[in-house]
Design an enzyme around this catalytic site. Structure first.
Site, PDB file in Angstrom:
ATOM      1  N   GLY A  10       0.846  -1.186   0.000  1.00  0.00           N
ATOM      2  CA  GLY A  10       0.000   0.000   0.000  1.00  0.00           C
ATOM      3  C   GLY A  10       0.882   1.237   0.000  1.00  0.00           C
ATOM      4  CB  SER A  11       2.059   3.337  -2.114  1.00  0.00           C
ATOM      5  OG  SER A  11       1.156   3.153  -3.203  1.00  0.00           O
ATOM      6  N   GLY A  12      -0.688   4.759  -0.163  1.00  0.00           N
ATOM      7  CA  GLY A  12      -1.487   5.991  -0.081  1.00  0.00           C
ATOM      8  C   GLY A  12      -0.789   6.974   0.847  1.00  0.00           C
ATOM      9  CG  ASN A  13      -1.972  10.991   3.419  1.00  0.00           C
ATOM     10  OD1 ASN A  13      -2.573  11.265   4.452  1.00  0.00           O
ATOM     11  ND2 ASN A  13      -1.070  11.801   2.912  1.00  0.00           N
ATOM     12  N   GLY A  15       0.431   4.940   3.950  1.00  0.00           N
ATOM     13  CA  GLY A  15       1.483   4.006   3.547  1.00  0.00           C
ATOM     14  C   GLY A  15       2.776   4.725   3.207  1.00  0.00           C
ATOM     15  CB  ALA A 154      -0.719  10.232   6.718  1.00  0.00           C
ATOM     16  CE  LYS A 205      -9.183   6.181  12.969  1.00  0.00           C
ATOM     17  NZ  LYS A 205      -7.948   6.866  12.625  1.00  0.00           N
ATOM     18  NE  ARG A 269      -7.903  10.168   4.217  1.00  0.00           N
ATOM     19  CZ  ARG A 269      -7.264   9.008   4.011  1.00  0.00           C
ATOM     20  NH1 ARG A 269      -7.931   7.933   3.636  1.00  0.00           N
ATOM     21  NH2 ARG A 269      -5.977   8.901   4.163  1.00  0.00           N
ATOM     22  CG  ASN A 270     -13.232   8.931   7.659  1.00  0.00           C
ATOM     23  OD1 ASN A 270     -13.901   8.424   6.770  1.00  0.00           O
ATOM     24  ND2 ASN A 270     -11.997   8.508   7.939  1.00  0.00           N
TER      25      ASN A 270
END
EC number: 1.1.1.8
Lengths: 349, 349
Positions: A10-13, A15, A154, A205, A269-270
């Site tokens: 994984g390599s999102g924010n 990751g 992140a 959460k 972000r949620n």
């Protein structure tokens, strides 16, 4: 003794941010192999492959722009290449993709490896109950799986602002190597053996944070948000007591518990998506695309998964906030209803 | 049966906000006398007495501008006139003034009356230990004293944004009348019998919030602040366990606990003061005068009181965050030190 190979799936924010810590520690500590593989879902950015950009510029320009990744982090879009030699597999994908990736990797990894999940959410099992992501990973790969959860936005981790985190690990033999791989002066690891609770906190959460975003969107202030956080925490604790026997109250006092809940309800972000949903009437899919630069939301899906199980067990009334978040997300209730849910919460009785 | 007379002793930001709720409920409910007295420390605003302005315009133009108070709230600068007929005495003064006011009123109030403290802080007793404000009130007036604490930023309460609060009351017979006097659809009261813990939370949170302000002033983000909130809460719980035997963990899950702590660390004036102290190098006295429009800060003084006791008992090392906040406030340590205190906190060991 052979060195420990580490791969990040994984390599999102998140990751990408965690690859900074893992990359630096793998290079610094003799017990680890220098090169850290990072599985990247390939995308084309301005005509160039994202993996190539990362390997040439050491920056994930799409999901963590402005931060250099260590040059020993090697990006690949070949999931098998990324995972096959790993002794430690770090899963940090949106939870929607875990099962697919798990089934792709089954039988192709080292049977002696261990996994660590940074992924937040649940998956609905065939009997209507929900599985933790670590359970899904164990089921597919037949290896032990620990979790890492905490108050870890992140971008701030990437910026090396001090924070704490919690590693939940059932098998204490796995703890030292994971502690060493993640500890830095600015990333303070605390180990917990109550791994299911650690993980459950990380998933739930995001439901509460979506509700906190509704409250912001409706124009309420810090007092009301504090009530949402508190009542959300009470539902999280109740959820643990009902569905995870052995769940320890002390775990909610770790970074994965109240600290992560607070951070997510203010800076996550949620929360933001919940606010935009109420104020601009945008769908969550549109919000992911237009506001979040393609990042996936976890709150609405997790709310749907939790609601599915609560309904199966006829327990919606006992978790009114989780239930209301879901029903507002799918348009069955108006956002205004959320304040009624807070006002009439059974914790007040 | 004669009606219950209510007096509010104090008229700052919080006293004025709570007079809205108390005034409306006193008028609405037959068990209470309509007129609610409010003791106001007299000041001259643009050539006119503040008491006269409040009684004519029903607005505390100094400390809660922009909000109308109920017209049955009667302001007086005569403390004895305000208190002498009261059956319920609501104390909502800065804690620095409690002992002085208490000694002024001793012997001049109804012996059958009861008190309720909304005041946050401690007072140093002769033996070096610290007394809760409710203990100071009991000692001076020889009447029972309950407390009200919660995630209640005054301006939001005045604006009728929904919030929760906790009333801590040792004598359960006092609970119903206090519940009735304060409950509204937007001010949700929960009763707790663990009154000392409720009150202790209200005092200690201001120390943590001052520290959260330091973190903001130093440029850290939400992750670091969440760690400060969490470690601060751990010190609060430890403080309860050490100094208030019988202290219940469940009380920290009420509005007076985590919820108030979170609100205060994000939206409260002690947080703001901590930030300004670090960024602008202003003294706390200057901050009260120039930034807070004359409102008193509780954090630095409470930190000094708590430190005094910790030092007497040789327990500074066990409460490093409380200790660091005090030492930074008095200039003995640089604000930068606070992050070291967070990094090396014994909770991580």
């Amino acid at each position: 003794m052979s060195k420990v190979n580490v791969s990040i799936i994984g390599s999102g924010n998140w990751g990408s941010a965690i690859s900074k810590i893992v990359g630096i520690n793998a290079k610094r500590l003799t017990e680890f192999e220098d090169r850290v593989y990072m599985y990247v879902y390939e995308e084309i950015i301005n005509g160039k492959k994202l993996t190539e950009i990362i390997n040439e510029t050491h920056e994930n320009v799409k999901y963590l722009p402005g931060y250099k990744l260590p040059d020993n982090v090697f990006a690949t879009s070949d999931i098998v290449e990324a995972a096959k030699n790993a002794d430690i597999l770090i899963f940090v994908l949106p939870h929607q993709y875990i099962s697919h990736i798990g089934s792709q990797l089954a039988g192709l990894i080292k049977p002696t490896s261990m996994a660590l999940s940074l992924t937040k959410g649940f998956e609905i099992a065939e009997d209507g109950r929900i599985e933790l992501i670590s359970q899904v990973i164990r089921r597919h790969l037949n290896i032990p799986c620990a979790v890492l959860m905490g108050a870890n936005l992140a971008t701030e981790v990437a910026g090396e602002k001090f924070c704490e985190t919690t590693i939940g690990v059932k098998d204490s033999k796995m703890a030292p190597i994971l502690y060493n791989l993640f500890s830095t002066p600015n990333f303070r690891v605390v180990i917990s053996d109550d791994a299911d609770t650690v993980e459950m906190c990380g998933a739930l959460k995001n439901i509460v944070a979506t509700g906190a975003g509704f409250i912001d969107g409706l124009g309420y202030g810090d007092n009301t948000k504090a009530a949402v956080i508190r009542l959300g925490l009470m539902e999280m604790i109740k959820f643990g007591n009902v569905f995870y026997p052995g769940c320890q109250l002390a775990t909610f006092f770790e970074s994965c518990g109240i600290a992560d809940l607070v951070t997510t309800c203010y800076g996550g972000r949620n929360r933001k998506a919940g606010e935009v949903f109420v104020k601009q009437g945008m769908s969550f899919t549109e919000i992911e695309k237009n506001i979040l630069n393609g990042q996936n939301l976890q709150g609405p899906e997790t709310a749907a998964e939790v609601y599915h199980m609560l309904k199966t067990k006829d327990m919606e009334d006992q978790f009114p906030m989780f239930t209301a978040v879901h029903k507002i997300c799918i348009g069955e209730l108006k956002p205004d209803h959320f304040i009624e849910c807070v006002r009439e919460h059974p914790e007040h009785m």
